[in-house]
Write a protein that holds these residues in place. Structure first.
Motif, PDB file in Angstrom:
ATOM      1  N   ASP A   1       0.984  -1.360  -0.009  1.00  0.00           N
ATOM      2  CA  ASP A   1       0.015   0.056   0.092  1.00  0.00           C
ATOM      3  C   ASP A   1       0.880   1.258  -0.182  1.00  0.00           C
ATOM      4  O   ASP A   1       0.560   2.272  -0.889  1.00  0.00           O
TER       5      ASP A   1
ATOM      6  N   CYS B   1       2.182   1.964  -3.558  1.00  0.00           N
ATOM      7  CA  CYS B   1       1.296   2.676  -4.415  1.00  0.00           C
ATOM      8  C   CYS B   1       1.088   3.990  -4.030  1.00  0.00           C
ATOM      9  O   CYS B   1       0.674   5.109  -4.781  1.00  0.00           O
TER      10      CYS B   1
ATOM     11  N   LEU C   1       0.556  -0.694 -11.995  1.00  0.00           N
ATOM     12  CA  LEU C   1       0.192   0.715 -11.536  1.00  0.00           C
ATOM     13  C   LEU C   1       0.734   1.755 -12.443  1.00  0.00           C
ATOM     14  O   LEU C   1       1.798   1.958 -12.370  1.00  0.00           O
TER      15      LEU C   1
ATOM     16  N   TRP D   1      -4.823   1.670 -12.532  1.00  0.00           N
ATOM     17  CA  TRP D   1      -4.712   0.025 -12.578  1.00  0.00           C
ATOM     18  C   TRP D   1      -4.828  -0.389 -13.972  1.00  0.00           C
ATOM     19  O   TRP D   1      -5.896   0.071 -14.626  1.00  0.00           O
TER      20      TRP D   1
ATOM     21  N   TYR E   1      -6.246   4.813  -8.860  1.00  0.00           N
ATOM     22  CA  TYR E   1      -6.009   4.625  -7.572  1.00  0.00           C
ATOM     23  C   TYR E   1      -6.155   6.013  -6.899  1.00  0.00           C
ATOM     24  O   TYR E   1      -5.729   6.776  -7.390  1.00  0.00           O
ATOM     25  N   PRO E   2      -6.538   6.109  -5.476  1.00  0.00           N
ATOM     26  CA  PRO E   2      -6.833   5.109  -4.689  1.00  0.00           C
ATOM     27  C   PRO E   2      -8.413   4.572  -4.633  1.00  0.00           C
ATOM     28  O   PRO E   2      -8.711   3.800  -3.581  1.00  0.00           O
TER      29      PRO E   2
ATOM     30  N   SER F   1      -8.503   0.139  -4.676  1.00  0.00           N
ATOM     31  CA  SER F   1      -7.258  -0.161  -3.562  1.00  0.00           C
ATOM     32  C   SER F   1      -6.473  -1.178  -4.280  1.00  0.00           C
ATOM     33  O   SER F   1      -6.913  -1.951  -5.298  1.00  0.00           O
ATOM     34  N   LEU F   2      -5.187  -1.321  -3.590  1.00  0.00           N
ATOM     35  CA  LEU F   2      -4.539  -2.439  -4.196  1.00  0.00           C
ATOM     36  C   LEU F   2      -5.017  -3.840  -4.015  1.00  0.00           C
ATOM     37  O   LEU F   2      -5.023  -4.609  -4.945  1.00  0.00           O
TER      38      LEU F   2
END
Length: 410
Positions: A10, A13, A34, A44, A62-63, A66-67
């Protein structure tokens, strides 16, 4: 910086920059990347190969994504790839199905049908139809593909109207739904009119006809109207008498403008925009009607309306004549519309051509081709009938024993 396993965190990113490039790409494994743009935006993307050709698929920014969510999306699309399918093509196909579902929804088909019919309806009827759909059908069935709706669903929706005690409205709404389903059949969006399956499933309702005196009670009513000046005003008395003479609809009378009258040829030409069926209507004027109009011209005081209200720029209200009938003791016994009913009854019973009567009543013609009639259809016969009707009203008001109505033999 990504970890040794080449997986992002996180923090990676969140802190990533473009490093002075237009686009900087961080890898997370399995084709997930990303992309960081020089203006700070981050998106993404999934990189994959189909038939040795590199392709990519966007997962969002993003965000906002999320990842963790991006990895879930990657894994979902990897399953699509394992099935030898192209994720990009599948997404386009899914979007197309959703688009077609929207186009084929009950609401979409209903509004398409509504807009096709709109030019044939007067404004208040158009408003009624739209309101019935928006308030009663769209909230539950509007988004459903019309071809997937089942009869029990439609019944359950319409029974909610019945639960309010609105039995007549329930039948009217079902009738509108039937028209929508039939339009859906014609345009290939469904194959069956579900309203026909629900015949007998709704609570029966007793149709309420607007009150009208019996033919034998008409003379007494005419004499009461003739004396209305004693308790009311002259304009309202003339409005009631002209309504009896012409037997047009009440709203057609009160909205009359002087520009609609060809007094030299004794004709009142009501424009299509003011008629229930959106077709221009001609009313031949008897000698008696012309005399009434001459009196009304003096009363109207320069207004464009034949029956101006307190505000000269607006006509009298719908209730003016109804309340006048109440004052005369005919509450629940007679309405403005009742003059049409009693005229139709008497004229039909005395031998006038039914087609002439129906045309003068401006009733809806079921056959659309035949309905596109010339406004002068049957006009000579209608002129004779309207003068004979006026003479008849004078005679019975005066208490004549012999009634001068001649029917077809005139």
């Amino acid at each position: 910086m990504a970890s040794k396993l080449n997986l992002l965190s996180d923090a990676d990113c969140r802190n990533a920059t473009s490093q002075g490039k237009k686009i900087h790409k961080l890898h997370d494994g399995g084709g997930l990347l990303l992309w960081i743009y020089e203006d700070g935006r981050k998106f993404w993307r999934l990189r994959y190969w189909i038939a040795s050709k590199e392709k990519s698929l966007s997962f969002g920014s993003y965000p906002q994504i999320s990842l963790k969510k991006a990895r879930i999306k990657r894994d979902e699309q990897r399953k699509v790839l394992d099935a030898d399918l192209d994720p990009s093509a599948e997404r386009k196909a899914t979007n197309l199905r959703k688009k077609l579902a929207n186009v084929n929804s009950f609401e979409a088909v209903a509004m398409e049908w509504y807009n096709k019919q709109l030019h044939t309806w007067v404004p208040h009827h158009a408003s009624d139809v739209r309101r019935r759909l928006e308030n009663n059908i769209f909230p539950t069935l509007g988004k459903r593909p019309i071809g997937e709706i089942q009869a029990p669903e439609l019944l359950q929706t319409v029974r909610k109207i019945e639960a309010r005690g609105a039995y007549d409205l329930a039948h009217r709404v079902l009738q509108v739904c039937g028209q929508v389903f039939r339009y859906g059949i014609a345009t290939g969006r469904c194959t069956h009119d579900l309203s026909t399956d629900l015949r007998g499933a709704l609570t029966p309702h007793k149709k309420q006809h607007q009150a009208a005196v019996r033919p034998e009670e008409l003379p007494e009513l005419l004499r009461a109207i003739a004396k209305y000046d004693e308790t009311g005003d002259k304009q309202t008395r003339l409005a009631l008498q002209l309504l009896a003479q012409t037997f047009v609809r009440t709203n057609e009378l009160i909205g009359a403008e002087w520009g609609e009258f060809d007094l030299n040829n004794a004709l009142w030409i009501i424009p299509a925009g003011r008629m229930k069926m959106k077709a221009e209507h001609v009313v031949p004027l008897s000698g008696q009607a012309l005399t009434m109009l001459a009196e009304l011209k003096e009363i109207s005081g320069g207004s464009r309306f034949v029956f101006p209200g307190r505000n000269q720029d607006k006509p009298i209200s719908n209730n003016t004549m109804l309340f006048a009938l109440y004052r005369l003791g005919y509450k629940g016994k007679m309405t403005g519309h009742g003059f049409r009913a009693v005229a139709s009854t008497i004229l039909n019973e005395t031998g006038f051509n039914p087609d002439v009567i129906e045309r003068q009543l401006a009733h809806c013609e079921r056959n659309e081709v035949r309905g596109a009639y010339n406004r002068a259809e049957y006009l000579p016969e209608r002129k004779r009938m309207m003068q004979q009707w006026a003479d008849y009203l004078d005679s019975i008001e005066a208490g004549a024993k012999v009634i001068p109505l001649y029917g077809q033999g005139s």
